[in-house]
Design a protein around this motif. Sequence first.
Motif, PDB file in Angstrom:
ATOM      1  N   LEU A   1      11.665   1.383   5.580  1.00 19.33           N
ATOM      2  CA  LEU A   1      10.453   2.186   5.764  1.00 19.33           C
ATOM      3  C   LEU A   1       9.516   2.082   4.559  1.00 19.33           C
ATOM      4  CD1 LEU A   1      12.058   5.495   7.129  1.00 19.33           C
ATOM      5  CD2 LEU A   1      11.308   3.488   8.430  1.00 19.33           C
ATOM      6  N   TYR A   2       8.222   2.105   4.852  1.00 18.62           N
ATOM      7  CA  TYR A   2       7.179   2.180   3.817  1.00 18.62           C
ATOM      8  C   TYR A   2       6.270   3.346   4.192  1.00 18.62           C
ATOM      9  CZ  TYR A   2       8.818  -2.385   2.340  1.00 18.62           C
ATOM     10  OH  TYR A   2       9.602  -3.407   1.888  1.00 18.62           O
ATOM     11  N   TYR A   3       5.966   4.199   3.234  1.00 23.89           N
ATOM     12  CA  TYR A   3       5.247   5.457   3.522  1.00 23.89           C
ATOM     13  C   TYR A   3       4.272   5.775   2.390  1.00 23.89           C
ATOM     14  CZ  TYR A   3       9.797   6.190   1.320  1.00 23.89           C
ATOM     15  OH  TYR A   3      10.917   6.046   0.550  1.00 23.89           O
ATOM     16  N   PRO A   4       3.113   5.130   2.394  1.00 21.10           N
ATOM     17  CA  PRO A   4       2.128   5.314   1.313  1.00 21.10           C
ATOM     18  C   PRO A   4       1.328   6.614   1.402  1.00 21.10           C
ATOM     19  CG  PRO A   4       1.276   3.804   2.953  1.00 21.10           C
ATOM     20  CD  PRO A   4       2.672   4.118   3.375  1.00 21.10           C
ATOM     21  N   GLY A   5       1.520   7.411   2.448  1.00 22.95           N
ATOM     22  CA  GLY A   5       0.736   8.640   2.606  1.00 22.95           C
ATOM     23  C   GLY A   5      -0.547   8.373   3.380  1.00 22.95           C
ATOM     24  N   TYR A   6      -1.604   9.079   3.015  1.00 26.51           N
ATOM     25  CA  TYR A   6      -2.876   8.932   3.720  1.00 26.51           C
ATOM     26  C   TYR A   6      -3.458   7.550   3.467  1.00 26.51           C
ATOM     27  CZ  TYR A   6      -7.689   9.768   5.206  1.00 26.51           C
ATOM     28  OH  TYR A   6      -8.911   9.685   5.845  1.00 26.51           O
ATOM     29  N   ILE A   7      -3.975   6.915   4.522  1.00 28.60           N
ATOM     30  CA  ILE A   7      -4.595   5.594   4.419  1.00 28.60           C
ATOM     31  C   ILE A   7      -6.044   5.715   4.870  1.00 28.60           C
ATOM     32  CG2 ILE A   7      -4.578   3.214   5.267  1.00 28.60           C
ATOM     33  CD1 ILE A   7      -1.553   3.487   5.663  1.00 28.60           C
ATOM     34  N   GLY A   8      -6.967   5.268   4.032  1.00 28.51           N
ATOM     35  CA  GLY A   8      -8.385   5.332   4.350  1.00 28.51           C
ATOM     36  C   GLY A   8      -8.733   4.515   5.583  1.00 28.51           C
ATOM     37  N   ASN A   9      -9.774   4.932   6.279  1.00 25.25           N
ATOM     38  CA  ASN A   9     -10.118   4.313   7.553  1.00 25.25           C
ATOM     39  C   ASN A   9     -10.446   2.829   7.430  1.00 25.25           C
ATOM     40  OD1 ASN A   9     -10.045   5.502  10.151  1.00 25.25           O
ATOM     41  ND2 ASN A   9     -12.205   5.041  10.433  1.00 25.25           N
ATOM     42  N   LYS A  10     -11.106   2.436   6.346  1.00 23.67           N
ATOM     43  CA  LYS A  10     -11.462   1.020   6.177  1.00 23.67           C
ATOM     44  C   LYS A  10     -10.210   0.156   6.025  1.00 23.67           C
ATOM     45  CE  LYS A  10     -15.912   1.215   6.506  1.00 23.67           C
ATOM     46  NZ  LYS A  10     -16.890   1.194   5.444  1.00 23.67           N
ATOM     47  N   ASP A  11      -9.195   0.664   5.330  1.00 21.27           N
ATOM     48  CA  ASP A  11      -7.955  -0.090   5.181  1.00 21.27           C
ATOM     49  C   ASP A  11      -7.155  -0.154   6.478  1.00 21.27           C
ATOM     50  OD1 ASP A  11      -8.438  -0.718   2.556  1.00 21.27           O
ATOM     51  OD2 ASP A  11      -7.250   0.922   1.732  1.00 21.27           O
ATOM     52  N   LEU A  12      -7.354   0.815   7.350  1.00 21.41           N
ATOM     53  CA  LEU A  12      -6.626   0.815   8.618  1.00 21.41           C
ATOM     54  C   LEU A  12      -6.913  -0.449   9.427  1.00 21.41           C
ATOM     55  CD1 LEU A  12      -6.854   4.467  10.011  1.00 21.41           C
ATOM     56  CD2 LEU A  12      -4.796   3.241   9.304  1.00 21.41           C
ATOM     57  N   ALA A  13      -8.162  -0.900   9.400  1.00 22.79           N
ATOM     58  CA  ALA A  13      -8.517  -2.098  10.167  1.00 22.79           C
ATOM     59  C   ALA A  13      -7.685  -3.296   9.721  1.00 22.79           C
ATOM     60  CB  ALA A  13     -10.008  -2.397  10.022  1.00 22.79           C
TER      61      ALA A  13
END
Length: 372
Positions: free
Chosen positions: A255-267
Motif C-alpha cells: 500500500l501507498y498512502y500519501p494523503g490528500y492529492i491535488g486535483n492537477k496531480d490526479l490526472a
Amino acid sequence: MRIAIEAQRIFRKDKHGMDFVILETLKELQKRKDGNEYYVFVAPGEDWCLEESENLHIIELRCPTYPLWEQIALPQAVRKLKADLLHCTSNTAPLWCPVPLVLTLHDIIYLEPRQHRSPSFYQEMGWHYRRLIVPRILKKARNIITVSQFECTRIREALQLPKEVIKAVYNGYSAYFTMQETPDESIVQYIPHPDFLFFLGNTDPKKNAARTLKAYALYLKASQTKRPLLIADLKEEYIDQLLQQEGITGIKEHLYYPGYIGNKDLATLYNAAFAFLYPSLRESFGIPILEAMACGTPVVTGNVSAMPEVAGKGAILVDPQEPQKIADALLRLENDATLYQQQVNYSLERVKLFSWKHTAEEYVKIYHCIHQ
C-alpha cells in the motif's frame, strides 16, 4: 440579471467534490456573453483559483464560523447587492433570504439512517447542521438542482416535493483530465512505479474503504502480477485501523498512502494507473468516475445509486458489499487484454456525454425561468 452565487469554500486549499462542481461551472459562466452579471460570495482562503472578469465579481465575506457566514453574513450581503436571485451551491442555504433562492442539493445522505457517527468532529457537526437546515429551506427554495436522475427521484420521494421544483443537472469533468501518452514522472512522489491500482477514498463510510482493502487482499492472493494499491485521502492511522479490523495487516507492504492529492496531480495518476477503484456504497454522482474515464483508465465502480447512471451500462459495475466481486473484476481486467482495451475505448467515448459547459447552460436556463 444580477445573480448571486454562494461558493464559500472554493478558495480552501484542500478542495472536495462540491467545491470543484461550482468552481468549474463558474469558469464556464465566466465565458458566456449572456448579459448576466455573476457575483460570487466566498470565504477567505489560500488558493485564489478564480479571477474576476467583466461579468464575474468575487465578494469575500469574513465570518468566524460557517453557520454565521451562511445565516447572517451571506443574506445581508445579498440584500445590499440587490441581486435578482441567490444560488446556494452546497446543500444548505440561509433560513431567511431576501431574494428568490436556488439550491443545489447534491444528496440527502445526511437525512437517511446511518450506522455510526462520522469519524471526525467537523463531519459530525456538518451532519447535524444539514439535518437542521435542509428540511426548513426546501419549501422556501424556488428551484432545487441535484446532480443525477437517481438523486432527483430519491429527494422528490423522500421529501414529497412537487416534480416541477427539482431538476437533475449532470456534473462535468475538468479539461486537464485527458489521456497522456507518457505519464509525468512526478508520480514518483506518490508511488515509485506506474501500473498500479488506484483508490480514491476518505473516512466517510459510504466510500467503502474497509471492503475495498478486503477486496485488494483477495486480489493479491489470486494475482500473479500483484500490483500495488495507491490510496488517496486516507491517513496511515485510519488505514491501520481498517487493516486490523479486517485481519489483513499483511497487505500493508503493498500500500501507498500519501494523503490528500491535488486535483492537477490526479490526472497524471489516473493515466499511470492500471485501473481505478470506486466501489462506493452510495453516490449522488461520482465525478472521479468521469475523471478516470477521460484519462482512458478502466473503472471498477458500484452497481448502486447514481454510479450506473454516470458510468453507463458498458462499465464494470459490481456489488460494493461483496469484496470478492470487486477482486474478481480486477482479476478479469488483469487477465483479459481484450476486455481491458474495450474498457479503455468505452471510457473515452462515455465521457463525451458530460461537460461543465452543459452544466453552466442548464444553470442559466433555471435562472431565467425564475426571473421571467
